[in-house]
Design an enzyme around this catalytic site. Structure first.
Site, mmCIF file in Angstrom:
data_model
loop_
_atom_site.group_PDB
_atom_site.id
_atom_site.type_symbol
_atom_site.label_atom_id
_atom_site.label_comp_id
_atom_site.label_asym_id
_atom_site.label_seq_id
_atom_site.Cartn_x
_atom_site.Cartn_y
_atom_site.Cartn_z
ATOM 1 N N ARG A 171 99.984 17.637 79.604
ATOM 2 C CA ARG A 171 99.424 18.927 79.181
ATOM 3 C C ARG A 171 97.968 19.021 79.620
ATOM 4 O O ARG A 171 97.102 18.331 79.080
ATOM 5 C CB ARG A 171 99.523 19.099 77.662
ATOM 6 C CG ARG A 171 98.893 20.420 77.187
ATOM 7 C CD ARG A 171 99.308 20.824 75.794
ATOM 8 N NE ARG A 171 98.752 19.987 74.746
ATOM 9 C CZ ARG A 171 98.856 20.265 73.441
ATOM 10 N NH1 ARG A 171 99.501 21.362 73.047
ATOM 11 N NH2 ARG A 171 98.350 19.450 72.542
ATOM 12 N N ASP A 457 94.696 17.503 64.718
ATOM 13 C CA ASP A 457 94.118 17.653 66.048
ATOM 14 C C ASP A 457 93.334 18.950 66.073
ATOM 15 O O ASP A 457 93.069 19.556 65.027
ATOM 16 C CB ASP A 457 95.186 17.586 67.141
ATOM 17 C CG ASP A 457 96.158 18.755 67.109
ATOM 18 O OD1 ASP A 457 95.980 19.685 66.299
ATOM 19 O OD2 ASP A 457 97.116 18.739 67.916
#
Length: 556
Positions: A171, A457
């Protein structure tokens, strides 16, 4: 021959590398690799700039009272019978995927975890310092080549890859993030093109010859808001395939539907990427963040406590169901989201409760028709695999088996339905504790942090930030008090002071003094109390971790 000063990168004309020189990094930042990245930047920078301008214009309309919706101009795409390219055999079964930063030990453990896919993350799970990014590229190169090793001297243990490993997806960062350590023609390169370009350049051949079985490389694409952004990625993939002389459609990418505007663009995004598509994913945490950010000027859209915003909320369930229907109609994977629970050591009852919550969440996903899901921790993969294996009934996926035609009628009101639940003082306190501690870790170089038995996160920290901002901005009333309490800047200031004290007690005085809690608090509080909501917490904080060499820190 090209000559270059000792201790500097061999950069082509127009490329200026301002990150610290390292001999190992120079194996990644070769002249040819930098030239490839520069070519992508020069070809696509105007399209990226235009797309970001369109994002800002759309947000201005939402701020003026408009709501997101389906685009009448693309109705024929939504109603057409087209399908995406067939699913490549090596990624037909993706029932459990694990995600994590591109840190060396993490890469090895994730690939060995028993998951079907490991998504190596340059985005929300990574603090994008120069060191983290470049070591990440070294780690992925070694992983693709099968040579990655990590020696843990404290534990007297060597980590290396098993014979069978998870399939590697990567990603890159979103379109909005720059890479300030590398300039092309005087301007910072787009972070996503930097991440994609270096990984593809160094690894496409080796990946296709082993893990990809003639396909790949494979990617996850974050933070899109419109199909025009998917069109850019499709063009980037075409250009990379032409440069590498590999068949068109070799590269495959799953798009995270993690913004509210993108929920109305699922068909259009798949259509733009149809030769390169590997489906869509419910990026649930960023989606909640985006709901607040997109509707920030709508005081009737206040979120309840973040613990109440689960996939059982009607607007979240509608988003998931529509994603499954759309993906299966177009012949690609509909991936479920992340359950943030992690194993709890030292408390058997709490651990059992966490695992049970994960099982129930994953059972809901597979029964709804999701083809696979995400795990936050290797210790949960076995339990999740049992749930999904039973739900798949020996199939690789549910494409062709679960159509979800009942979701065909999901409309704009369903996707925009107001969230339900209480807003409490504990919710305000938890947001503040989590946001400050995550920001402190991020500034110190860690992008994925276990806090209060959940894996946090950037996405979950963003929920904390924008929810605090929303409650302060509109003077939300908190429930569950003997007397109703209105959230004001003054109340928030007292909460911050008290929660900083609690954080110091929890982490210990020495760690608190050595850490970056003070700076993190300053960043987080400013963002929560700003008159206008900033688009991204990490975009503002990024300037604090940019270090240009030789020399001192740069604030761009």
């Amino acid at each position: 021959m090209n000559s270059k000063p000792a201790g500097s990168y061999d950069a082509p004309e127009g490329v200026d590398v301002r990150g610290r020189y390292d001999d190992e990094f120079s194996e990644i930042l070769t002249r040819d690799a930098l030239d490839f990245v520069a070519r992508l930047q020069r070809e696509f920078r105007e399209q990226i700039r235009h797309s970001m301008d369109c994002r800002r214009e759309a947000q201005r309309r939402y701020d003026a009272g408009e709501l997101p919706g389906f685009d009448p101009a693309t109705r024929l795409i939504r109603e057409g019978d087209w399908v995406c390219a067939p699913v490549p055999p090596p990624i037909a079964n993706r029932m459990v995927e694990i995600t994590g930063p591109v840190e060396r030990k993490m890469v090895i453990n994730a690939l060995n975890s028993g998951a079907k896919v490991f998504m190596a993350d340059f985005e929300d799970a990574l603090s994008p310092s120069w060191e983290n990014l470049m070591r990440g590229h070294v780690n992925l190169r070694d992983a693709v080549n099968g040579t990655i090793r990590f020696e843990d001297r404290e534990r007297n243990r060597v980590y290396k890859l098993n014979h069978n490993t998870a399939k590697l997806f990567v990603r890159p960062r979103g379109w909005h993030l720059p890479e300030a350590h590398v300039l092309v023609d005087g301007g910072p390169v787009a972070g996503c093109l930097f991440d994609f370009g270096l990984y593809f350049f160094h690894n496409y051949a080796a990946f296709r010859s082993n893990q990809g079985q003639g396909y790949g490389p494979f990617f996850y694409l974050p933070k899109m808001e419109h199909s025009r952004e998917a069109r850019i990625w499709n063009d980037v993939f075409n250009r990379a395939e032409q440069w590498a002389a590999i068949p068109s459609g070799s590269i495959r990418a799953t798009v995270l539907i993690e913004t509210l505007p993108a929920a109305f663009q699922m068909n259009e995004i798949l259509y733009e990427l149809r030769p390169h598509s590997a489906g869509l994913n419910c990026g649930r945490w960023d989606y909640i963040f985006s709901y607040v950010k997109t509707l920030r000027a709508h005081p009737d859209r206040l979120l309840p406590d973040r613990v109440s915003v689960t996939m059982t909320q009607p607007f979240m369930r509608s988003y998931s169901d529509l994603l499954i229907f759309t993906c299966h109609r177009r012949g690609v994977h509909a991936m479920g989201g992340m359950a943030a629970q992690i194993p709890i050591r030292g408390d058997a009852d709490a651990h059992a409760s966490a695992v049970d919550a994960v099982r129930r969440d994953k059972l809901r996903e597979v029964q709804a028709g999701h083809d696979g899901t995400w795990a936050a921790h290797p210790g949960l993969i076995a339990d999740i695999s049992k749930v999904f294996s039973a739900g798949l009934s020996e199939r690789d996926n549910l494409i062709g088996a679960v159509a979800r035609e009942d979701a065909a009628g999901i409309g704009e009101d369903d996707l925009l339905e107001r969230p339900r639940g209480k807003r409490t003082m504990e919710g305000l306190r938890l947001n503040t504790r989590v946001g400050i501690q995550y920001m402190a870790a991020w500034l110190a170089g860690a992008g994925s942090v276990p806090l209060y038995n959940l894996m946090e996160d950037a996405a979950t920290a963003e929920i904390s930030r924008v929810q605090n901002w929303q409650w302060i901005r509109y003077g939300a009333e908190l429930d569950g008090q003997a007397v109703k309490v209105t959230v004001t800047p003054e109340l928030f200031g007292r909460v911050v002071e008290e929660e900083m004290g609690r954080i110091e007690r929890e982490v210990g005085g020495e760690k608190f003094r050595r850490g970056m809690y003070g700076e993190a608090c300053s960043v987080f509080v400013r963002q929560c109390t700003s008159p206008e909501l900033d688009d991204f917490l990490t975009l503002d904080a990024y300037n604090r971790i940019v270090v240009h060499h030789p020399g001192a820190e740069a604030r761009l």
